[in-house]
Structures are given as C-alpha cells and as structure tokens.
Design an enzyme around this catalytic site. Structure first.
Site, mmCIF file in Angstrom:
data_model
loop_
_atom_site.group_PDB
_atom_site.id
_atom_site.type_symbol
_atom_site.label_atom_id
_atom_site.label_comp_id
_atom_site.label_asym_id
_atom_site.label_seq_id
_atom_site.Cartn_x
_atom_site.Cartn_y
_atom_site.Cartn_z
ATOM 1 N N HIS A 1 0.830 -1.204 0.000
ATOM 2 C CA HIS A 1 0.000 0.000 0.000
ATOM 3 C C HIS A 1 0.867 1.257 0.000
ATOM 4 C CE1 HIS A 1 -3.181 2.662 2.202
ATOM 5 N NE2 HIS A 1 -3.094 2.950 0.929
ATOM 6 N N HIS B 1 1.728 4.745 -2.967
ATOM 7 C CA HIS B 1 1.894 6.135 -2.503
ATOM 8 C C HIS B 1 3.293 6.667 -2.815
ATOM 9 C CE1 HIS B 1 -1.758 6.989 0.025
ATOM 10 N NE2 HIS B 1 -1.878 5.674 -0.081
ATOM 11 N N HIS C 1 -4.372 0.817 -6.104
ATOM 12 C CA HIS C 1 -4.545 1.470 -4.811
ATOM 13 C C HIS C 1 -5.920 1.163 -4.225
ATOM 14 C CE1 HIS C 1 -5.675 4.891 -2.146
ATOM 15 N NE2 HIS C 1 -4.512 4.581 -1.623
ATOM 16 N N ASN D 1 -6.727 -0.458 -0.571
ATOM 17 C CA ASN D 1 -7.059 0.554 0.433
ATOM 18 C C ASN D 1 -8.476 0.476 0.979
ATOM 19 O OD1 ASN D 1 -6.301 3.283 1.769
ATOM 20 N ND2 ASN D 1 -8.245 3.715 0.750
ATOM 21 N N ILE E 1 -6.364 9.078 -0.824
ATOM 22 C CA ILE E 1 -6.595 8.874 0.611
ATOM 23 C C ILE E 1 -5.558 7.903 1.114
ATOM 24 C CG2 ILE E 1 -8.172 6.941 0.298
ATOM 25 C CD1 ILE E 1 -8.564 9.646 2.971
#
Length: 905
Positions: free
Chosen positions: A564, A569, A756, A760, A905
């Site tokens: 993740h 990110h 993602h 997530n 997010i």
C-alpha cells in the site's frame, strides 16, 4: 447557440453566409465542427454559450491590412468556499470595496500568433472582471463573472490568458470560456488557486484546452510554456510558503524529531545507505541536534504541498468529520482502558463486539459507568448515546457470517479476495528456500518437510501437486527475518517470519495446510523454526488459531508498509513531481495523467506528519514498531521493480499466471477463480486500450516519442532524480517507442487507480474487526516448556486475546482505517473526468474518453454478474463476501468498493 447568446447583437446574422465571408476576408481556414467526428451536442455538459460578436462581423468586412478592433467576452467560473472564518469574511468584504477603486482582477488574452512588428505574442487590451463586488454575497457553490476584451481582427486564435489578482484574498478559478471568436468558444480549464499579487507578484497564465506537443507549440505560446515550467520547478532554495506552486524533491528526513531525544530520531530514507523514493521538498530548516534531519511541522499546522495539491473543502471536511467520529468512537473504551487497569486488554470476544453499533449486548452497565470519574449528567448522556455516535459501524467481514473469519477456508479466501491479494505465489520448489545470506541469517532451508503436508494433498504426491500447480505460498520470511531481533526486543511486540502453504482443492478454493514460523538464528535451535499444521484436537486448534493470527499480522504489516504505502503512494510521488516540473499543462500526456495525480502529494504529506512518522499511527499499531519505515525501504531496495508493477507482469512474476496468447489479456490464471486478478484484468485491459488509443493519436512513430523533449525530461527526471537510488537498475523500461510509452502510462494509471483501490478501501471492512487481521501481535505461541504454557491451557481464549493488540491499540487502529477506507463526496472515479466534454480540445480524444467510460460501466455490470455466480466460490456462497474492491463506482463513505482516479486517501 449563437442566436441564443445574450452576447450577440439584436441584429440578425446569416450564419452560413457569415462564416464563408469571414473565411474569405480573413484569409484563414476555419474548422466548423459539424461533421462526423466532431463533438456530439447530446454529450456536452452545459457550458457558457458561444457567440460571434457583431463587432467581429464588421471587422470581417474590413481588408486584413486595415485591421480593426472588436470585442470578445470571457466568462469566468469561480468556486466559492462553503465555510469562511472571520478573517476570510472580513478580507472578502474589503476586496469587494477596493474592487471598485482599481484593486481588481485583470485578464489579458494572448494569441497563438506572433505580431510581426513587435515580435511578441499578440495581446488584447487588459480587461477587468465585472461585478465582483456585486456578487460577493452570492452563496452559490460556483459564481460566473464576465470580462470584455478588445482585440484586433488579425488577433488569431486565443491560446493563453493571464490573470492578475489585485485583491487581498486568493480565489479558486475553475475555468474560463472565451466567446466571440470565429473559431467558436475557447475553453481554458484552470482548476487552480489564483494568489494575490501582494504575495505572488507575477501574472498567472492559463492555456486553452487544445493540447500541443512541445515541437508543435504555436509561436505565440512558446515563451509562456517554458516560463510556466521554470516557475513550477523553482530554484530549490528557501522555505516553501503554503501559497507556493513549486514542485521539488527531497529525501525522507522529516519522520523523526531528534530534538526530542534519541528515541524520537529516525534514519533518513533516501540515499546510498537506505534507498527510498523522493518526496516533495518543503525547505524547512534542519533540527537543532541533527543538521541532516528536517524540522517537523505538527498538527494542527499543515505540511507544505503546492497550493493546488491541497484538499478541496469537501475533502477536508470529510477528513475532519472522520477525525471527530474517531474521537467519539474511542471515547468510552479509551476512558475505560486508561482509568481501569482490568480494561486494558480484551478478556472476551464480547468485549470486541461491544465496540460496534448493532451488537445486541452493546450498552454500558451502570456499575461500569459509576467507576468512571465523570459527572452524573455526562454519564447519562453517554448511556443514552451508547448505541449511536459512540459506536463503530460493524465491519463488513462480520455482516454475513460473524464467525467466518475463524474458518480456514475464509483465511485462505482472503489471500486471493481480501485486501492484500498480491502476495500469494505459486510454490515452485518444496521445501521453499530463503534468499537471505546464510552467514547472517542462518540456514536457507525451510523446516517444512514432506510429512507436514503429504496428508493434505488429496492423495497426490508433492511432485504431482507441484507439477499440476496445486501448491501456493504466502511467504513473508525474507522481509521479516532481518528485523525480528529488533522487533522482538520492543515492548509489547512479538513476531515470527511466516510462510503459509495452500493447496488448491478440486472445487477451486484454497485450504491452508502448513504454517512455518521462523525466529532469528540467535534464538535457541529448537525454536528458530517451527511448523504448525491443521488441528487434530483442542490444544492444536488454539495453536493453529495463534499461528494464523501471526500470519495475518505479518500480512497486515507487508500490506500496509510495502504494497500500500510503498508501491502506490511513495513510488508514485516522483512521477507526479516530475510531471508538474517537466510537462506543460498543454502537453497531451499531462492532460492524460492529470486526474490520476489528484490529492496524492497532500495525502503523502499528511502521512509523513501523522501516520508514518516516529511514534505515529503506523509505528504504534503495527508489529515492526519503530522499524516500520526501514522495512518499507528494505522492500524498495530488494523487491520493488517498476517493470513488474503492471498487473499482467506481476501475476506472471508470482507464478499466478502463464503467458497464453489464446486467452483474454494474453495470459492464463493458475487459479481460475482469483477475484482480484479476474476483475483486475478487466480494468487493466480497459486502461491499456484507452492509453494505447490516446498515445497513438499523438505519437504515430518512435521519432515523435524521441523528439518530445518534455516527455523525455519527465521520464528521465522521475527515474534519475525521483528514484535516484535505483536509477542504475537494468530493469527500468526504455522510452523510445509509442508502445513503451503506453506501457509506462498504463502501469502508472493502474497503480494510482485500481491497484490502490484494491489495497485501500477494504481496510476497515476487513481490518476493522481486529481478530480477523491483527496489525500487531504481543505474544509468541507458547511451548510446553514455557512458564505461560499452563495459562494457555487453562484459558486459551484469554491467552489468544492477550496476544492481539490491546484496547487502546485496537481502537486507534480502527479509527485510522475507518478514515482511510472512506470515500469523499468529491471523489472522481475511473472513467470520470472533471468537465468531461472540454478537458481536451481534441474532439477525437473526447470521443475515445467516452468510449473508455462506457467500457468501465460494462465492466461494473460484469463484476455484478460474477458476484452472483455460485460457481465462483471465492466470491459467492453462504456467508461469503462478494468481491467489490475493483467495482468502479461507489457512494460516499465506507463501501468496500469504488476505484478513484488517484491515490487520494
């Protein structure tokens, strides 16, 4: 449209005759988008209406050498804030007053052409935005303003607009539409904060929606294009202001605070010692005790990201609301755990159930409340509200079968249909072998033996099972083992490096058949490697439950820190920074990537401030503790490869698929019912087709790719600066052909959107019930010679719960994953674009984007069908959760579905 515009003179105009006459007199070709291939009016959202001014009609009748002036109109769409503090309100009213005396907003229109006399771009006269003061008190979300320009009849096509804000207050400019030119309406997508001239003296420039490769830039726009990029790059010096729009790189040297002592210091991530991607530079000064560490900014003060990357108001409100909910949810159990010594651990599973709204036994007992040092009225309020705002929503994992998480088939199902379906691999050799240095970490051989699994293979030999692709593994051995000595020396942390073997049953489901638990070579030889197999009695049943919990804890850590945070990110951030620094807003590739970069820099900056920082949520809630980010960096150095981040390449790397040109997407899955891969390949295929169509439109040959200096600078900088520590790796794809460009872009869009989302938005639905996926473990599995073995035998449930996170750790974790799993009302989902008919001025690309959207809708319907297909046992059945994490759309809130365009997010 023309006759209906309020900007047209009352005198009637014969359109066809007028267009022909203007074309002849102005001596310029005019494209009228009426033929097939142009924009379809039925698909165009309502925009400011185009008009051809009467002044232009008169100008058209004048010979070109006697150019005359005519007027055109700009319609600005400004987005208002819903909430303003007192200072903002006062400044707004001050601007309203001073607007009347010249402190206003001024526009200037710039042509795509050069004036042969001045050798500079042709410009209109400056135009003041009208009626700003009159519309100050309008409460609508969007307000339209107008301005009138005076231009020459030989002005040419408008290509850019400059905006000067003489007010005290910034404003959000969503778009500008120019009406009155023969070419029709000209759209300028802005979506940017325009700062006051007192803070940023230069003019803001916005380009029209017509895309241009660098070599095709009209002469009148070349200098502006280059200047805008120089401004966005900055000079790499000084502390960034929150109003700046400067994109630059830095290492992760702001996670710790050595000024607070050695326990608050953290190593710098990025550089030869600990390789890591680069993050957005803030320019803050160093700490007092370590010149290589950047000083921190703590809440409530924000971390710098460029102004246009900050959350919009709706998103910020959603975040604030979730923080408030988290405080309320945690209030009662937090007070009890802090003040009552016997409430720091869960004693019964019912204690965990009491955290959720709809449990039949939730309610607080009067005797418990009386023990809290609170006023009677507060106690009454708490008791009345205990079923409402003080309770969490029930996680989805409990909604269909409250005890499903205890079953082996659900434990296995989540390896291919849970929130971390990207670690399972085909078992290639048995027993598995470590790649770690045996001189440092002990023997590479596994403790798994033939006798551990032979009785679970449905009569097959191990050789047969391997040959027929029936054995799979989730292997966390090599990523955890180097850190275990340090992890297990932390207070309240105990972990193994785990391996789990799965067998693929004849009906297409998986079952776990062995779990290997490894400790460092420094542990006693009898404990360094241990194999747990499915239970045969009560004692082995609880041992097996504890082993699965340790596997889930390993999985939770790798999911959060590697798959993740790192892969979606951190590794995306350099490509985003490079795009803003090297690709002009008018570059077609920037337009393609733009929705997939939204909010990522902001959420990453917030993560550095409160999630991945020293003693932040991640360190507090996950097993590796203060070594969390070092583990993430280790994975970057040893496992991450950009060329294998695309879905097909990743499936083949893990042995979960084999190339097969006869199959859709060119590969065959070894587990036919693999929900993440099944749905993911549909999304991947749609993205790939859209990107290939887009790239082919602008890059018909390799020479165009190679000659695009902005494109080459973007990719080179992303690799050589943003991923500087791995820049010499041989696996980086080259960027020489349209196919290579399409592959790189498809991978980036996949990572930002679908990958993602898959990792997530199921965090609370699956992880909100801590026993299902404990983020940390506090006890090892006791052996008969251990002093606590007797306690384990006497009360195995209590021992099991004492090995899970405590109350405070659990509720802190639940509050965070609840927030991270929440969709904001302003979310933009895959297949959607802001201003869908005008984001690009290229009609063929707009048409292709509609086709992409239609394909996404078809995929959503196919996913719905799959979730109702009882032959797909890994997503449909009694008590089985449907797999919706790759279903494209979603409502706001925690839905366990929806693919936003970006890492938002």
């Amino acid at each position: 449209m023309v006759e209906g515009s309020s900007f047209v003179s009352s005198s009637k105009v014969l359109l066809n005759h007028g267009f022909q006459q203007r074309n002849q007199l102005l001596g310029r070709p005019l494209w009228v988008p009426l033929e097939k291939g142009g924009l379809h009016l039925r698909r165009v959202v309502r925009q400011p209406v185009a008009a051809v001014s009467e002044d232009l009609m008169k100008a058209a009748a004048v010979p070109a050498e006697k150019a005359v002036k005519f007027k055109v109109r700009a319609v600005l769409t400004v987005k208002n804030k819903n909430k303003e503090d007192l200072k903002e309100t006062l400044v707004k009213h001050l601007d309203s007053l001073t607007d009347k005396i010249g402190r206003n907003v001024v526009l200037e229109l710039i042509s795509t052409e050069i004036d042969p006399k001045t050798r500079a771009p042709r410009k209109s006269t400056p135009a003041v935005v009208k009626d700003w003061s009159k519309k100050t008190n309008i409460k609508a979300e969007r307000v339209n303003y107008t301005a009138e320009f005076t231009v020459d009849s030989n002005f040419g096509d408008p290509g850019a607009i400059t905006v000067t804000n003489k007010h005290q207050k910034e404003f959000f400019l969503e778009s500008i539409t120019i009406e009155g030119f023969a070419c029709g309406p000209v759209h300028f997508p802005c979506n940017s904060w325009v700062q006051s001239k007192k803070d940023h003296p230069g003019k803001r420039v916005f380009f029209s929606n017509k895309p241009f490769l660098p070599g095709e830039t009209p002469a009148g726009l070349r200098a502006l294009r280059e200047k805008e990029l120089r401004d966005l790059r900055g000079d790499g010096k000084g502390v960034r202001k929150l109003s700046d729009r400067i994109y630059d790189y830095d290492v992760y040297n702001d996670l710790g605070n050595p000024d607070h002592g050695i326990n608050s210091a953290r190593p710098m991530l990025g550089g030869e010692k600990i390789p890591f991607p680069r993050r957005c530079r803030t320019g803050r000064p160093p700490t007092e005790t370590d010149m290589n560490a950047e000083s921190r900014v703590e809440k409530p003060f924000p971390v710098y990201v460029p102004r246009d990357e900050q959350f919009e108001e709706v998103k910020q409100d959603t975040f604030s609301d979730m923080r408030t909910k988290g405080v309320l949810h945690n209030l009662i159990p937090g007070l009890k755990a802090s003040m009552l010594a016997d409430k720091q651990d869960f004693k019964l599973f019912a204690d965990i159930d009491s955290l959720y709204k709809d449990d039949s036994k939730v309610g607080l007992h009067d005797e418990q409340l009386k023990k809290l040092p609170l006023p009677p009225k507060v106690i009454d309020t708490i008791q009345e509200s205990s079923q409402g705002i003080f309770r969490y929503n029930t996680p989805k994992i409990l909604t269909r079968d409250k005890y499903a998480w205890l079953r082996d088939d659900e434990f296995a199902r989540q390896a291919i249909a849970g929130i971390n379906p990207v670690n399972i691999e085909k078992l290639k050799v048995f027993p598995p072998v470590s790649n770690l240095d045996p001189e440092i970490y002990g023997p590479q051989e596994s403790a798994l033996k033939e006798e551990h699994i032979l009785g679970h293979l449905n009569g097959m030999t191990i050789e047969q099972a391997l040959e027929e692709n029936k054995l799979f593994i989730v292997d966390f051995h090599d990523i955890y083992l180097p850190f275990l000595d340090r992890i297990n020396s932390l207070d309240g942390r105990k972990a193994y490096a785990t391996r789990t073997i799965f067998f693929l049953t004849p009906v297409g489901t998986l079952k776990p058949i062995a779990i290997e638990l490894s400790l460092p070579a420094s542990a006693p030889i009898t404990r360094s490697k241990r194999v747990i197999t499915p239970p045969v009695d009560a004692t082995s049943d609880w041992t097996w439950k504890l082993a699965k919990a340790h596997v889930c804890s390993n999985d939770a850590g790798v999911h959060q820190l590697v798959n993740h945070w790192l892969r979606t990110h951190a590794c995306m951030e350099p490509f985003i920074l490079a795009a803003h620094r090297q690709l002009s807003a008018m570059h077609p590739i920037f337009k393609l990537l733009d929705p997939h970069m939204r909010y990522t820099l902001e959420i990453n900056g917030m993560a550095r401030q409160t999630l991945i920082n020293a003693d932040g949520v991640i360190e507090s809630c996950f097993t590796p503790g203060r070594y969390c980010m070092e583990m993430s960096a280790s994975a970057y150095k040893n496992f991450w490869r950009f060329d294998l981040e695309g879905l097909p390449a990743d499936l083949i790397r893990r042995g979960m698929a084999v190339p097969d040109s006869t199959q859709p997407h060119g590969l065959k899955l070894l587990i036919e019912d693999y929900p993440y891969a099944n749905d993911g390949l549909l999304i991947w295929g749609a993205i790939e087709n859209w990107v290939k169509t887009y790239v082919a439109h602008y890059y018909p040959s390799p020479s165009v790719v190679l000659s695009d200096r902005e494109l080459q600078a973007w990719y080179s900088e992303a690799v050589n600066v943003g991923h500087a520590d791995l820049r010499h790796a041989a696996w980086w794809p080259s960027l020489s052909t349209p196919d290579e460009l399409a592959s790189i872009l498809t991978t980036l869009i996949w990572l930002a959107s679908a990958q993602h989302a898959a990792l997530n938005f199921g965090q609370y639905p699956y992880g909100g019930y801590v026993p299902n996926r404990p983020p940390l473990m506090r006890r090892l599995i006791p052996e008969p010679t251990d002093p606590e073995y007797t306690n384990f035998l006497n009360d195995p449930q209590r021992y099991y719960l004492s090995a899970l996170p405590g109350v405070l750790q659990s509720i802190s974790f639940m509050a965070v994953v609840d927030t991270l799993s929440t969709h904001s009302p302003d979310e933009e989902y895959i297949g959607e674009r802001n201003h869908p008919s005008t984001w690009s001025g290229d009609a063929e690309i707009i048409e292709a984007s509609y086709e992409f959207s239609a394909e996404i809708r078809r995929i959503e319907k196919e996913i719905e069908k799959r979730n109702a297909d009882f032959s797909r046992r890994n997503r449909c059945g009694a008590g089985v959760l449907p797999y919706e994490l790759l279903a494209p759309s979603s409502e706001p809130g925690v839905t366990c579905r929806g693919i936003p365009n970006s890492v938002s997010i």
